[in-house]
Design a protein around this motif. Sequence first.
Motif, PDB file in Angstrom:
ATOM      1  N   THR A 284      -7.607  36.073  33.373  1.00 50.60           N
ATOM      2  CA  THR A 284      -7.798  36.409  31.959  1.00 50.60           C
ATOM      3  C   THR A 284      -6.751  37.423  31.509  1.00 50.60           C
ATOM      4  OG1 THR A 284     -10.191  36.055  32.211  1.00 50.60           O
ATOM      5  CG2 THR A 284      -9.457  37.219  30.237  1.00 50.60           C
TER       6      THR A 284
ATOM      7  N   MET B   3      -9.027  29.581  34.635  1.00 47.37           N
ATOM      8  CA  MET B   3     -10.182  30.472  34.506  1.00 47.37           C
ATOM      9  C   MET B   3     -11.493  29.718  34.669  1.00 47.37           C
ATOM     10  SD  MET B   3      -8.668  32.675  31.326  1.00 47.37           S
ATOM     11  CE  MET B   3     -10.268  33.070  30.610  1.00 47.37           C
TER      12      MET B   3
ATOM     13  N   GLN C  97     -17.138  34.491  31.367  1.00 49.06           N
ATOM     14  CA  GLN C  97     -15.956  34.796  30.571  1.00 49.06           C
ATOM     15  C   GLN C  97     -16.296  35.710  29.398  1.00 49.06           C
ATOM     16  OE1 GLN C  97     -14.199  30.981  29.624  1.00 49.06           O
ATOM     17  NE2 GLN C  97     -13.527  30.636  31.718  1.00 49.06           N
TER      18      GLN C  97
END
Length: 328
Positions: free
Chosen positions: A51, A234, A305
């Motif tokens: 990220t 991710m 996330q």
Amino acid sequence: MKKTVQYLLFLGLAAGLIWFAVHTGTINPQQLWNDVSHADFRWVILMVALTFVAHGSRAARWQILLEPMGYHPSFLRTNTAVWLGYFANNLVPRLGEVTRCSALYKSDEIPIEKSLGTVVTERIFDVVTLFLLLGLNLLLDFDRLLTFIQGATSATPQEGKGVPVLIWVVLALLIGGGLLVFFLREQLLQLAIVRKLAKTGKGLLDGLLSIRKLRRPGLFLFYTAMIWGMYWAMGYVLFFAIPKFAVLSPLVALTVLTTGALAMILPTPGGVGSFNAFVAFALHSIYQIPETDSGTLATFIQSSQMLATLAIGSLFLLSTFLGRRRPA
């Protein structure tokens, strides 16, 4: 008052989608807890590192867009603004763009309206990239996606025969609509809504062509590829956090990326509800992953996330606040 009502509607939409997913069994809270409680969170740490690369690439790409206007904010301040934007977006949908432009105005006095213009250009390239990825997704997984469409629309899906009605209907509409527009183009151009759409289309094209004015167009495209490559990674690395999902292919992660990006069109905070529902449906319908497992994986990716962005974004917000309080 209007913004408060709008935000409550966003929250209501998110809550409704989550309730529906739980009510229909797509998300099983007990199974979700059992799977997450035994997850290997080292993969989540790797997702956080990716990220940073994704947001750092976005910050570097933003610097390239600001250069032609004579603005040269440092990478640190640009990166901080990007993180603050994502932090805001996870709380209030559509607030992130204004937040990061405001942050850059406070740190470098770059006019908000000018930085917002570069954000619009960013969005144009991101939309084009998303459609390219959708095309790649379709190309690489064509047989499975075609089987899914046939199963949903064919008269005899169990035999693999019959006409995929939806495909023919869409083709007929596209051809008929194209002919109609061609023969009635002069009359259509007199309509206000058509002129507005034409103006919007021209603006999008101008935004795409603006890359020719950049000093480093190649690097701009490289950072764009890095951003979306990291977005894919991710999601993919989180498959390995829960052992039963580790067998899923990188192509499944591409479907998660494209489906999740489309789900973000619905204005829910951090994609809550919309991401969970859309991605779970895609995993279950296209890859025949059990419905509750699909819900678990989609929810694990979305929540990991979102929580990471909120936690790290709050640290950037705190550092910005403390930095402003330091004596000159």
